[in-house]
Design a protein around this motif. Structure first.
Motif, PDB file in Angstrom:
ATOM      1  N   SER A 327       1.067  -1.107   0.009  1.00 19.31           N
ATOM      2  CA  SER A 327       0.074   0.401  -0.333  1.00 19.31           C
ATOM      3  C   SER A 327       0.371   1.197   0.051  1.00 19.31           C
ATOM      4  O   SER A 327       0.633   2.560  -0.421  1.00 19.31           O
ATOM      5  CB  SER A 327      -0.605   0.186   1.237  1.00 19.31           C
ATOM      6  OG  SER A 327      -0.225   0.322   1.968  1.00 19.31           O
ATOM      7  N   VAL A 330       1.057   3.335  -3.189  1.00 21.70           N
ATOM      8  CA  VAL A 330      -0.259   3.526  -3.770  1.00 21.70           C
ATOM      9  C   VAL A 330      -0.640   5.131  -3.343  1.00 21.70           C
ATOM     10  O   VAL A 330      -0.040   5.865  -2.281  1.00 21.70           O
ATOM     11  CB  VAL A 330      -0.959   2.927  -3.074  1.00 21.70           C
ATOM     12  CG1 VAL A 330      -2.806   3.950  -3.466  1.00 21.70           C
ATOM     13  CG2 VAL A 330      -1.770   1.803  -3.529  1.00 21.70           C
ATOM     14  N   LYS A 366      -5.825   0.208  -9.715  1.00 19.28           N
ATOM     15  CA  LYS A 366      -6.066   1.390  -8.749  1.00 19.28           C
ATOM     16  C   LYS A 366      -7.773   0.990  -7.793  1.00 19.28           C
ATOM     17  O   LYS A 366      -7.948   1.281  -7.219  1.00 19.28           O
ATOM     18  CB  LYS A 366      -7.231   2.785  -9.249  1.00 19.28           C
ATOM     19  CG  LYS A 366      -6.437   3.292 -10.295  1.00 19.28           C
ATOM     20  CD  LYS A 366      -6.500   3.896 -11.538  1.00 19.28           C
ATOM     21  CE  LYS A 366      -4.659   4.782 -12.630  1.00 19.28           C
ATOM     22  NZ  LYS A 366      -5.717   6.651 -13.005  1.00 19.28           N
ATOM     23  N   ALA A 371      -4.829  -0.673  -3.049  1.00 18.25           N
ATOM     24  CA  ALA A 371      -5.416   0.582  -3.043  1.00 18.25           C
ATOM     25  C   ALA A 371      -5.981   0.697  -1.449  1.00 18.25           C
ATOM     26  O   ALA A 371      -6.526   1.884  -1.339  1.00 18.25           O
ATOM     27  CB  ALA A 371      -5.731   0.520  -4.566  1.00 18.25           C
TER      28      ALA A 371
END
Length: 509
Positions: A327, A330, A366, A371
């Motif tokens: 993560s 992201v 995404k 994410a």
């Protein structure tokens, strides 16, 4: 070396944590648990006293084995626990009924109380800092209606932290930082609101003898020693509510001090004077373990539980650290994903929307696990920020920093996100189990190592790292917060229309 042991009966797990005389964590053992609903009663959440005591006793034996210490060197043991949950005992002391913290079975009783006794909830809130939402009063009235034989047999009401002490020592006691969350203990004098109970036909003497955090209530019995591995005669010291002992463990012992405790639920707390109340009744006010202070508190529901859900349902066998590592790649804002989980604190109208994820993309990069994991972390910080802003508006003061503790604070990445979202420096404690540390500090105080709880908190609290907010991200997170607020309002409306089902709603809402 002298040692101090803390039991922590939390919402999502039970733990035993051992500390040495310097406040250093020596060993810990825990077991995840959850609380079953009685299928006969919607909204119910029972607490299994037998099964959960057995789990805590196993954790204790495991901690002693891990640490390799002689049980006779454990000077004292204390307990902290989730608030609001309570146990009823019969004349012999045996447990006859128990519920967990967010038990919501008393829906009809709350509605009737509001209808038949206008102004009573407001009066109780002004004196206790609690509404009916998680209070004991509606639950006791529910018992009178649905299980009258239980209420008739009940001779004592203990909170879970008091209950653990009873299991250890055989002594029934009531400590106000936790008992205060029943809504039946006064904020200013820590005394039972007997008039409110008697007005509704309930006994006002159901709370056992009152003790204060750090007071010795007894010693470990022979039976408890066999179950836990502790030495018979070990001092048993009064602890308190998990949030308040967490504040003690973090050194949050002065007026205006602020903390975020990141566990199964997230609590945002600020120390306030005994005279402060919230005219809007949106926040709760609780007695602190430090007797001359209270705590203004807001709660984010199921924050840690949501992370566990995501790990188990979508983590593809990965643990938290693996999910977070992905993560971090992201970008801030998590591609616009909007998690709908906990609402901000609305103590007088506590209704959460249905759990959901909005604004997902069909692009797997995404909207994949990485994410979503980041979006969940950011959303926790956004809700915490909004809750804290409500507290700051009430007190008229802003702290110099937030102290971040609990399981979530083990993540430097999450601590940085919290700083970026709130715009305040975030300090993390060296000991992540702050709730247990504060509990052990109470145990050390009761054993004579410290002259006061404040002295213990100051001596044992230790800041490890501090994270400065990235000002360049402030506009991005403010905009994300505004979008979340608008989206959440729409999702609450769907619950009101019966289209979706609330994640949790307070009885009578």
């Amino acid at each position: 070396m002298r040692y101090f042991l803390a039991f922590d009966a939390g919402t999502g797990s039970g733990r035993a944590v051992l500390f040495d005389e310097t406040g250093a964590e020596v060993a810990t053992a825990g077991q995840e648990w959850w609380h079953a609903s009685d299928p006969r009663y919607p909204g119910s959440m029972d607490f299994d006293t037998e099964g959960n005591w057995a789990a805590l006793a196993r954790c204790c034996r495991e901690v002693i084995a891990k640490a390799g210490v002689d049980p006779k060197d454990i000077v004292s043991v204390s307990a902290t626990a989730m608030r609001e949950a309570f146990v009823l005992h019969d004349e012999s002391g045996a447990e006859i009924w128990a519920c967990a913290n967010v038990d919501a079975r008393a829906d009809a009783e709350v509605r009737e109380l509001k209808r038949d006794h206008p102004g009573l909830e407001e009066d109780i809130y002004a004196r206790s800092g609690q509404t009916y939402a998680l209070g004991a009063l509606p639950r006791l009235i529910w018992l009178r209606r649905h299980m009258p034989e239980v209420l008739e047999r009940a001779q004592a009401l203990t909170m879970l932290s008091d209950w653990v002490l009873y299991r250890l020592s055989g002594e029934l006691t009531s400590e106000p930082s936790n008992a205060g969350t029943t809504g039946l203990i006064g904020l200013a004098d820590r005394k039972v609101l007997g008039d409110a109970m008697e007005k509704l036909g309930l006994r006002s003497d159901i709370f056992p003898r009152s003790v204060v955090t750090g007071e010795c209530v007894g010693t470990v019995s022979g039976a408890a020693a066999k179950e836990t591995g502790l030495a018979p005669g070990t001092l048993v010291i009064a602890g308190g509510g998990d949030c308040q002992t967490g504040g003690l463990g973090l050194g949050i012992v002065e007026n205006g001090d602020c903390a975020v405790l990141g566990g199964t639920f997230w609590q945002q707390v600020v120390n306030v004077p005994l005279t402060l109340t919230d005219p809007s009744m949106k926040l709760r006010i609780n007695p602190h373990v430090v007797s001359h202070l209270n705590q203004a508190e807001a709660i984010s529901f199921f924050t840690g539980a949501a992370m566990r859900w995501f790990r188990d349902a979508f983590g593809q066998g990965k643990g938290y650290f693996e999910l977070e590592a992905a993560s971090k790649e992201v970008p801030p804002g998590a591609h616009g994903i909007i998690p709908i989980l906990s609402d901000v604190m609305r103590y007088n109208e506590w209704i959460h929307a249905a759990p959901s994820l909005l604004n997902l993309s069909l692009d797997p990069e995404k909207s994949g696990p990485a994410a979503i994991f980041r979006a969940l972390q950011e959303n926790a910080a956004i809700v915490a920020h909004r809750n804290l802003e409500a507290v700051f508006a009430l007190t008229g003061e802003r702290p110099a920093r937030i102290v971040f503790a609990g399981g979530a604070s083990k993540s430097p990445h999450w601590a940085q996100i919290l700083a970026d979202v709130t715009g305040l420096p975030v300090a993390t404690s060296k000991v992540k189990e702050a709730t247990a540390l504060g509990c052990a500090a109470a145990g050390a105080t009761g054993a004579g190592q410290f002259g006061s709880l404040m002295e213990a908190g100051a001596a044992w609290s230790c800041i490890e790292d501090e994270y400065q907010p990235n000002r360049a991200l402030r506009d991005l997170y403010d905009e994300a917060s505004d979008r979340w607020q608008r989206a959440y309002a729409a999702q609450r409306a769907l619950v009101a229309e019966g289209v979706t089902q609330s994640m949790w709603r307070a009885p009578g809402t």
